[in-house]
Design a protein around this motif. Structure first.
Motif, PDB file in Angstrom:
ATOM      1  N   TYR A  25       3.671   2.047   7.211  1.00 45.22           N
ATOM      2  CA  TYR A  25       2.825   1.080   7.922  1.00 45.22           C
ATOM      3  C   TYR A  25       3.520  -0.271   7.904  1.00 45.22           C
ATOM      4  O   TYR A  25       3.770  -0.826   6.832  1.00 45.22           O
ATOM      5  CB  TYR A  25       1.450   1.007   7.262  1.00 45.22           C
ATOM      6  CG  TYR A  25       0.757   2.356   7.224  1.00 45.22           C
ATOM      7  CD1 TYR A  25      -0.112   2.737   8.239  1.00 45.22           C
ATOM      8  CD2 TYR A  25       1.009   3.250   6.189  1.00 45.22           C
ATOM      9  CE1 TYR A  25      -0.722   3.984   8.214  1.00 45.22           C
ATOM     10  CE2 TYR A  25       0.407   4.499   6.158  1.00 45.22           C
ATOM     11  CZ  TYR A  25      -0.455   4.861   7.177  1.00 45.22           C
ATOM     12  OH  TYR A  25      -1.049   6.104   7.155  1.00 45.22           O
ATOM     13  N   TYR A  26       3.810  -0.789   9.092  1.00 45.51           N
ATOM     14  CA  TYR A  26       4.537  -2.043   9.214  1.00 45.51           C
ATOM     15  C   TYR A  26       3.583  -3.184   9.576  1.00 45.51           C
ATOM     16  O   TYR A  26       2.757  -3.056  10.488  1.00 45.51           O
ATOM     17  CB  TYR A  26       5.619  -1.943  10.290  1.00 45.51           C
ATOM     18  CG  TYR A  26       6.737  -1.000   9.929  1.00 45.51           C
ATOM     19  CD1 TYR A  26       7.795  -1.414   9.120  1.00 45.51           C
ATOM     20  CD2 TYR A  26       6.738   0.313  10.391  1.00 45.51           C
ATOM     21  CE1 TYR A  26       8.828  -0.547   8.783  1.00 45.51           C
ATOM     22  CE2 TYR A  26       7.767   1.185  10.060  1.00 45.51           C
ATOM     23  CZ  TYR A  26       8.797   0.754   9.257  1.00 45.51           C
ATOM     24  OH  TYR A  26       9.816   1.610   8.918  1.00 45.51           O
ATOM     25  N   LEU A  27       3.707  -4.273   8.850  1.00 40.48           N
ATOM     26  CA  LEU A  27       2.999  -5.508   9.187  1.00 40.48           C
ATOM     27  C   LEU A  27       3.889  -6.308  10.123  1.00 40.48           C
ATOM     28  O   LEU A  27       5.047  -6.592   9.799  1.00 40.48           O
ATOM     29  CB  LEU A  27       2.704  -6.315   7.915  1.00 40.48           C
ATOM     30  CG  LEU A  27       2.015  -7.673   8.116  1.00 40.48           C
ATOM     31  CD1 LEU A  27       0.587  -7.469   8.615  1.00 40.48           C
ATOM     32  CD2 LEU A  27       2.016  -8.456   6.804  1.00 40.48           C
ATOM     33  N   LEU A  28       3.370  -6.684  11.284  1.00 39.05           N
ATOM     34  CA  LEU A  28       4.146  -7.444  12.257  1.00 39.05           C
ATOM     35  C   LEU A  28       3.882  -8.934  12.089  1.00 39.05           C
ATOM     36  O   LEU A  28       2.906  -9.340  11.437  1.00 39.05           O
ATOM     37  CB  LEU A  28       3.792  -6.992  13.678  1.00 39.05           C
ATOM     38  CG  LEU A  28       3.936  -5.490  13.954  1.00 39.05           C
ATOM     39  CD1 LEU A  28       3.663  -5.188  15.427  1.00 39.05           C
ATOM     40  CD2 LEU A  28       5.311  -4.973  13.541  1.00 39.05           C
ATOM     41  N   VAL A  55       4.292  -1.017   4.122  1.00 42.34           N
ATOM     42  CA  VAL A  55       3.602  -0.255   3.079  1.00 42.34           C
ATOM     43  C   VAL A  55       4.033   1.188   3.261  1.00 42.34           C
ATOM     44  O   VAL A  55       3.771   1.795   4.312  1.00 42.34           O
ATOM     45  CB  VAL A  55       2.067  -0.362   3.190  1.00 42.34           C
ATOM     46  CG1 VAL A  55       1.395   0.497   2.115  1.00 42.34           C
ATOM     47  CG2 VAL A  55       1.620  -1.802   3.060  1.00 42.34           C
ATOM     48  N   ARG A  56       4.711   1.716   2.264  1.00 46.43           N
ATOM     49  CA  ARG A  56       5.247   3.072   2.378  1.00 46.43           C
ATOM     50  C   ARG A  56       4.240   4.091   1.856  1.00 46.43           C
ATOM     51  O   ARG A  56       3.738   3.949   0.743  1.00 46.43           O
ATOM     52  CB  ARG A  56       6.563   3.192   1.601  1.00 46.43           C
ATOM     53  CG  ARG A  56       7.648   2.252   2.116  1.00 46.43           C
ATOM     54  CD  ARG A  56       8.982   2.469   1.405  1.00 46.43           C
ATOM     55  NE  ARG A  56       9.931   1.426   1.766  1.00 46.43           N
ATOM     56  CZ  ARG A  56      10.673   1.447   2.872  1.00 46.43           C
ATOM     57  NH1 ARG A  56      10.563   2.470   3.710  1.00 46.43           N
ATOM     58  NH2 ARG A  56      11.513   0.470   3.145  1.00 46.43           N
ATOM     59  N   THR A  57       3.964   5.083   2.636  1.00 46.70           N
ATOM     60  CA  THR A  57       3.145   6.264   2.407  1.00 46.70           C
ATOM     61  C   THR A  57       1.653   6.013   2.610  1.00 46.70           C
ATOM     62  O   THR A  57       1.097   5.003   2.184  1.00 46.70           O
ATOM     63  CB  THR A  57       3.335   6.917   1.018  1.00 46.70           C
ATOM     64  OG1 THR A  57       2.578   6.245   0.033  1.00 46.70           O
ATOM     65  CG2 THR A  57       4.810   6.995   0.651  1.00 46.70           C
ATOM     66  N   GLN A  58       1.049   6.986   3.268  1.00 51.10           N
ATOM     67  CA  GLN A  58      -0.392   6.964   3.477  1.00 51.10           C
ATOM     68  C   GLN A  58      -1.138   7.105   2.160  1.00 51.10           C
ATOM     69  O   GLN A  58      -2.210   6.519   1.980  1.00 51.10           O
ATOM     70  CB  GLN A  58      -0.797   8.092   4.432  1.00 51.10           C
ATOM     71  CG  GLN A  58      -2.279   8.137   4.722  1.00 51.10           C
ATOM     72  CD  GLN A  58      -2.651   9.191   5.734  1.00 51.10           C
ATOM     73  OE1 GLN A  58      -3.537   9.006   6.543  1.00 51.10           O
ATOM     74  NE2 GLN A  58      -1.962  10.338   5.700  1.00 51.10           N
ATOM     75  N   VAL A  59      -0.575   7.870   1.227  1.00 56.14           N
ATOM     76  CA  VAL A  59      -1.241   8.063  -0.067  1.00 56.14           C
ATOM     77  C   VAL A  59      -1.465   6.716  -0.747  1.00 56.14           C
ATOM     78  O   VAL A  59      -2.571   6.428  -1.233  1.00 56.14           O
ATOM     79  CB  VAL A  59      -0.420   8.994  -0.980  1.00 56.14           C
ATOM     80  CG1 VAL A  59      -1.026   9.044  -2.384  1.00 56.14           C
ATOM     81  CG2 VAL A  59      -0.354  10.395  -0.394  1.00 56.14           C
ATOM     82  N   LYS A  72       2.520   1.876  12.966  1.00 54.60           N
ATOM     83  CA  LYS A  72       2.695   3.037  12.093  1.00 54.60           C
ATOM     84  C   LYS A  72       3.895   3.833  12.563  1.00 54.60           C
ATOM     85  O   LYS A  72       4.094   4.018  13.767  1.00 54.60           O
ATOM     86  CB  LYS A  72       1.432   3.911  12.126  1.00 54.60           C
ATOM     87  CG  LYS A  72       1.528   5.195  11.306  1.00 54.60           C
ATOM     88  CD  LYS A  72       0.283   6.038  11.520  1.00 54.60           C
ATOM     89  CE  LYS A  72       0.379   7.376  10.825  1.00 54.60           C
ATOM     90  NZ  LYS A  72      -0.765   8.261  11.136  1.00 54.60           N
ATOM     91  N   HIS A  73       4.693   4.309  11.611  1.00 52.81           N
ATOM     92  CA  HIS A  73       5.835   5.154  11.956  1.00 52.81           C
ATOM     93  C   HIS A  73       5.781   6.416  11.098  1.00 52.81           C
ATOM     94  O   HIS A  73       5.672   6.340   9.868  1.00 52.81           O
ATOM     95  CB  HIS A  73       7.161   4.431  11.698  1.00 52.81           C
ATOM     96  CG  HIS A  73       8.354   5.301  11.956  1.00 52.81           C
ATOM     97  ND1 HIS A  73       8.807   5.591  13.219  1.00 52.81           N
ATOM     98  CD2 HIS A  73       9.167   5.979  11.090  1.00 52.81           C
ATOM     99  CE1 HIS A  73       9.852   6.383  13.129  1.00 52.81           C
ATOM    100  NE2 HIS A  73      10.094   6.638  11.861  1.00 52.81           N
ATOM    101  N   ASP A  74       5.818   7.559  11.760  1.00 50.29           N
ATOM    102  CA  ASP A  74       5.807   8.839  11.062  1.00 50.29           C
ATOM    103  C   ASP A  74       7.236   9.341  10.912  1.00 50.29           C
ATOM    104  O   ASP A  74       7.941   9.542  11.915  1.00 50.29           O
ATOM    105  CB  ASP A  74       4.984   9.865  11.842  1.00 50.29           C
ATOM    106  CG  ASP A  74       3.523   9.480  11.936  1.00 50.29           C
ATOM    107  OD1 ASP A  74       3.063   8.723  11.063  1.00 50.29           O
ATOM    108  OD2 ASP A  74       2.856   9.927  12.891  1.00 50.29           O
ATOM    109  N   ARG A  75       7.642   9.526   9.660  1.00 46.75           N
ATOM    110  CA  ARG A  75       8.970  10.088   9.407  1.00 46.75           C
ATOM    111  C   ARG A  75       8.845  11.607   9.436  1.00 46.75           C
ATOM    112  O   ARG A  75       8.134  12.211   8.628  1.00 46.75           O
ATOM    113  CB  ARG A  75       9.495   9.617   8.049  1.00 46.75           C
ATOM    114  CG  ARG A  75      10.888  10.132   7.730  1.00 46.75           C
ATOM    115  CD  ARG A  75      11.447   9.436   6.522  1.00 46.75           C
ATOM    116  NE  ARG A  75      11.678   8.022   6.790  1.00 46.75           N
ATOM    117  CZ  ARG A  75      12.095   7.159   5.868  1.00 46.75           C
ATOM    118  NH1 ARG A  75      12.291   7.563   4.625  1.00 46.75           N
ATOM    119  NH2 ARG A  75      12.296   5.898   6.194  1.00 46.75           N
ATOM    120  N   LEU A  76       9.537  12.229  10.374  1.00 46.20           N
ATOM    121  CA  LEU A  76       9.355  13.647  10.642  1.00 46.20           C
ATOM    122  C   LEU A  76      10.384  14.508   9.940  1.00 46.20           C
ATOM    123  O   LEU A  76      11.560  14.137   9.827  1.00 46.20           O
ATOM    124  CB  LEU A  76       9.430  13.903  12.153  1.00 46.20           C
ATOM    125  CG  LEU A  76       8.423  13.132  13.023  1.00 46.20           C
ATOM    126  CD1 LEU A  76       8.683  13.416  14.497  1.00 46.20           C
ATOM    127  CD2 LEU A  76       6.996  13.486  12.641  1.00 46.20           C
TER     128      LEU A  76
END
Length: 237
Positions: A147-150, A51-55, A133-137
């Protein structure tokens, strides 16, 4: 683990959302909203969806937590697609029940709309190897939260719904919300939510109010012009 999660959630059904309830809702929402990882080089090895983006995740979560706003949005969608009376039927199922009161978990209005810190609930999923969760900096700030579903998270979502029927509502609602705006990004969803006056006018730092009675009045007006499911069956006969 699945049974423990289910028990924690079902015991808190009519109270304020607990950490466990937030975690289960978030898992089922990520499971419903996740897209294929594809060639994403940042994905964890066991990731099966993203799921891309917290928004986007926050705005989808708002409609799960506010059934009356979801029902109203279904009516909005019907007005754009009047050949889909099932949207009205679904809105009626929500508004003719106690769902808007029993299932509402309020969110605060922040600068960019409904928002709640997700890290505590997400930490439960991360600790158990269900999501990541991965934060793109960027140079000075985080540009995007993904947000990655494993694999284990996907299996757990299926097991929760199978072993704890009381959680079926969460599965149904997360799928309804995702289907409603599946092709839209987070910013577009946010813009749609701001079209609701009560949402947009909520002071920053205050809880977004319910619109149950307004939505029910609107449903009555729409229903007066749309045959009920029974009436449509009679017409077919």
């Amino acid at each position: 683990m699945v049974i423990r999660l289910a028990l924690h959630v079902t015991q808190m059904m009519v109270r304020h959302a607990s950490l466990w309830q937030d975690a289960v809702r978030l898992l089922l929402l990520i499971d419903a909203a996740a897209k294929p990882v594809g060639d994403d080089s940042e994905a964890p090895p066991s990731a099966v969806g993203i799921v891309r983006t917290q928004v986007r995740l926050q705005k989808l979560d708002f409609w799960v937590r506010y059934p009356d706003y979801l029902a109203n949005e279904l009516l909005n969608e019907y007005e754009s697609h009047p050949d889909s009376p099932g949207l009205v039927d679904e809105a009626e199922r929500i508004l003719s029940s106690q769902e808007p009161d029993l299932r509402r978990f309020p969110m605060l209005r922040h600068r960019f709309g409904a928002f709640e810190q997700l890290d505590n609930a997400l930490s439960v999923l991360v600790e158990r190897g269900l999501a990541r969760k991965h934060d793109r900096l960027g140079e000075r700030r985080v540009l995007q939260h993904n947000y990655y579903l494993l694999e284990k998270g996907q299996r757990t979502a299926v097991d929760l719904l199978r072993e704890a029927p009381a959680l079926g509502w969460y599965g149904d609602r997360t799928r309804t919300v995702v289907a409603l705006v599946d092709s839209l990004g987070g910013s577009h969803i946010k813009a749609r939510q701001y079209l609701q006056r009560e949402y947009a006018d909520t002071p920053i730092g205050s809880y977004i109010p319910a619109i149950t009675e307004q939505a029910r009045r609107r449903l009555a007006e729409v229903r007066a012009a749309v045959p009920s499911p029974t009436a449509r069956e009679e017409l077919v006969r």
